[in-house]
Write an enzyme that holds these catalytic residues in place. Structure first.
Site, PDB file in Angstrom:
ATOM      1  N   CYS A 162      22.715  24.186  61.363  1.00  0.00           N
ATOM      2  CA  CYS A 162      23.988  23.841  60.727  1.00  0.00           C
ATOM      3  C   CYS A 162      24.329  22.373  61.011  1.00  0.00           C
ATOM      4  O   CYS A 162      23.674  21.479  60.500  1.00  0.00           O
ATOM      5  CB  CYS A 162      25.077  24.814  61.200  1.00  0.00           C
ATOM      6  SG  CYS A 162      26.587  24.727  60.249  1.00  0.00           S
TER       7      CYS A 162
ATOM      8  N   HIS B 173      22.978  30.184  60.024  1.00  0.00           N
ATOM      9  CA  HIS B 173      22.935  30.479  61.464  1.00  0.00           C
ATOM     10  C   HIS B 173      21.961  31.629  61.735  1.00  0.00           C
ATOM     11  O   HIS B 173      22.349  32.788  61.678  1.00  0.00           O
ATOM     12  CB  HIS B 173      24.333  30.845  61.968  1.00  0.00           C
ATOM     13  CG  HIS B 173      25.245  29.680  62.048  1.00  0.00           C
ATOM     14  ND1 HIS B 173      25.302  28.856  63.148  1.00  0.00           N
ATOM     15  CD2 HIS B 173      26.125  29.171  61.156  1.00  0.00           C
ATOM     16  CE1 HIS B 173      26.186  27.891  62.933  1.00  0.00           C
ATOM     17  NE2 HIS B 173      26.700  28.053  61.735  1.00  0.00           N
TER      18      HIS B 173
ATOM     19  N   GLU C  86      20.951  32.677  64.417  1.00  0.00           N
ATOM     20  CA  GLU C  86      21.270  33.361  65.675  1.00  0.00           C
ATOM     21  C   GLU C  86      22.251  34.520  65.505  1.00  0.00           C
ATOM     22  O   GLU C  86      22.352  35.377  66.379  1.00  0.00           O
ATOM     23  CB  GLU C  86      21.813  32.345  66.696  1.00  0.00           C
ATOM     24  CG  GLU C  86      23.169  31.719  66.373  1.00  0.00           C
ATOM     25  CD  GLU C  86      23.105  30.508  65.431  1.00  0.00           C
ATOM     26  OE1 GLU C  86      22.102  30.374  64.709  1.00  0.00           O
ATOM     27  OE2 GLU C  86      24.069  29.724  65.411  1.00  0.00           O
TER      28      GLU C  86
END
Ligand code: XMP
Length: 511
Positions: free
Chosen positions: A81, A168, A170
């Site tokens: 990002c 993202h 994650e």
């Protein structure tokens, strides 16, 4: 020691989530603030670097930055990002305001012929949270993903091992996100999968021994998993020099104070003082309706109760807390991050308490990792599998001013919900569920009588990290039964609502 993957933190809420995903890939990682110098990073001999997201934008005058020399260290770099935007800008590309701000799940098309996405499915949903995006690639880079409104949703420089993703990977909601992280740390950085929770436990016990020395420790027990795991770690490290205090603030779930006393005297060879301090808390909270103020007052009162108890116990050296990572970030403790809620168990150690140090061994772990650690330490399942319960307890699930009567409605309806969800076998499928007293009154009819009573909301979510969450699709029959029982058995309640909001934009708790 393995070479770590170093994560440079630019203040994103998700930075430690990246670290946690890397642990999930059994790889050792280390988080450094973005202000860490090149020499400090080099000294760690990193196997790779990850640049986190940020609440800032690279075009802001005070935007957090890094030394561009990082991109020519010769180690693989992944920008996430903001990290991708920073990489693009530093290497000669450009970043601008996105035409459409992307927030939440977005369908993305991946170029799976490249290095980072090799072996993945080309179509998937990913988690986006950005208002800016790369609009021109740096020389030598190619675009490797796009969404409907973001033409450069990922990039890489073939052969130079530099990668950027706008989404993202994650967060648990990004499909194939874990595959992207695993591919980066294991295949591209070449890290061996050798990190284990057992090793973490040993290290934590050794660190506590070192920090405590020959001293004594005071730990606040909440009855939840976090403080229980801290108790287990510290008692392994210093045995009976650990003193636990359990404060009943009057906002516990049904039968909880008794359960805590029972479990802690049975499982732990620690000194336990259990106090009923509810009068003090209700007194301090009288007339207070603002959620942040409620949290702050409860936090401050906790400290006051501890201080009084510590004085009674005599001189103790260290203060321990079961703070876990989501508490830390939401309180804005990381540099460059934004405060979302003040968690009562964060905020540093008030000097006036006179303790020499604050021990927070779970500060960088996520809830499910804490449970795993508890299991590694040999805690009983009834404790490691317990649902999370916030420090301020039912006080933040009872909106508006707090009275014992209003909190009783929350507690009673919550007990019914817990009982029925458990009976329906939903425990293993839903991460957290509870009721909320909305402090809203509405008209109903009971028998032939008009009622004007409280509406109770049901909050049930699924998540694996409590950072993002979806609302649980609870079977209608169970909801119907819970609703029927609550309006029949909890006098003062005539309506039951279901909260169907994800996090973000809502949080899990209502206050
Ligand atoms: P939110 O509401 O922030 O909740 O989405 C995320 C998780 O954290 C728990 N929570 C807390 N835990 N002290 C705690 O120990 C607190 O002040 C606190 N506030 C929220 C919440 O129950 C959920 O599991």
């Amino acid at each position: 020691m393995d070479q770590p993957v170093v994560i440079l933190d630019f203040g994103s809420q998700y930075t430690q989530l990246i670290a946690r995903r890397i642990r999930q890939a059994h790889v050792f990682s280390q988080v450094l603030p973005y202000t860490a110098g090149l020499a400090q990073i080099r000294a760690l001999c990193p196997a790779g670097l990850i640049l986190s997201g940020s609440p800032s934008a690279v075009t802001y005058a005070d935007a957090p930055s890094c030394d561009p020399a990082l991109f020519s260290l010769g180690v693989p770099v992944l920008g996430v990002c903001y990290g991708m935007q920073l990489m693009a800008q530093s290497l000669g590309g450009s970043v601008g305001k996105a035409r459409v701000r992307e927030y939440g799940l977005r369908a993305v098309t991946l170029d799976v012929s490249g290095e980072l996405f090799s072996g993945l499915r080309p179509q998937c949903d990913t988690w986006m949270s950005h208002a800016y995006q790369v609009d021109r690639l740096p020389p030598g880079f190619v675009g490797t993903a796009h969404t409907e409104t973001c033409p450069l949703a990922a990039m890489e420089a073939p052969g130079r091992r530099l990668y950027g993703v706008q989404f993202h990977p994650e967060t648990s909601h990004s499909q194939q996100g874990m595959d992207v992280i695993r591919r980066f740390v294991r295949d591209i950085c070449g890290c061996a999968p050798s990190w284990r929770m057992e090793g973490f436990a040993e290290q934590a016990v050794a660190d506590i021994k070192k920090a405590v020395g020959g001293g004594t420790v005071l730990l606040g027990l909440s009855g939840g998993v976090d403080s229980a795991v801290v108790a287990a770690l510290i008692s392994k490290a210093v045995g009976e020099r650990l003193n636990c205090v359990f404060v009943d603030h009057g906002f516990m779930r049904k039968d909880e104070p008794e359960l805590v006393r029972e479990v802690f005297t049975r499982h732990f060879p620690v000194h336990l003082s259990a106090l009923d301090a509810s009068d003090r808390f209700y007194e301090k909270l009288r007339g207070v309706t603002d959620p942040e103020q409620k949290r702050k007052i409860i936090g401050a009162e906790f400290i006051a109760v501890f201080r009084d108890e510590a004085q009674k116990l005599g001189a103790l050296d260290h203060f321990a807390q079961g703070t876990i990572y989501p508490d830390v970030i939401e309180s804005g403790a990381a540099p460059g991050s934004t405060v979302i809620k003040s968690h009562h168990n964060v905020g540093g150690l008030p000097r006036e308490l006179g303790f020499t140090s604050l021990i927070e061994p779970l500060r960088f772990l996520f809830k499910d990792e804490v449970r795993e650690l508890g299991e590694v330490l040999g805690l009983p399942e009834e404790m490691t599998r317990r649902q999370p319960f916030p420090g301020p307890g039912l006080a933040i699930r009872t909106l508006g001013e707090l009275t014992r009567e209003k909190v009783d409605l929350t507690r009673h309806s919550d007990a019914i919900l817990l009982e029925e969800f458990r009976k329906a076998g939903l425990d293993g499928q839903i991460s957290q569920y509870f009721t909320v007293n909305t402090d809203l009154r509405s008209v109903g009819v009971m028998g032939d009588e008009r009622s004007y009573d409280t509406a109770i909301a049901i909050r049930a979510i699924t998540t694996d990290d409590f950072m993002t969450a979806d609302w649980a699709r609870v079977p209608y029959d169970t909801l119907a039964l819970v609703s029927r029982r609550i309006v029949n058995e909890v006098s003062g309640v005539n309506r039951v609502l279901l909260d169907i909001t994800t996090k973000p934009p809502a949080s899990i708790e209502w206050e």
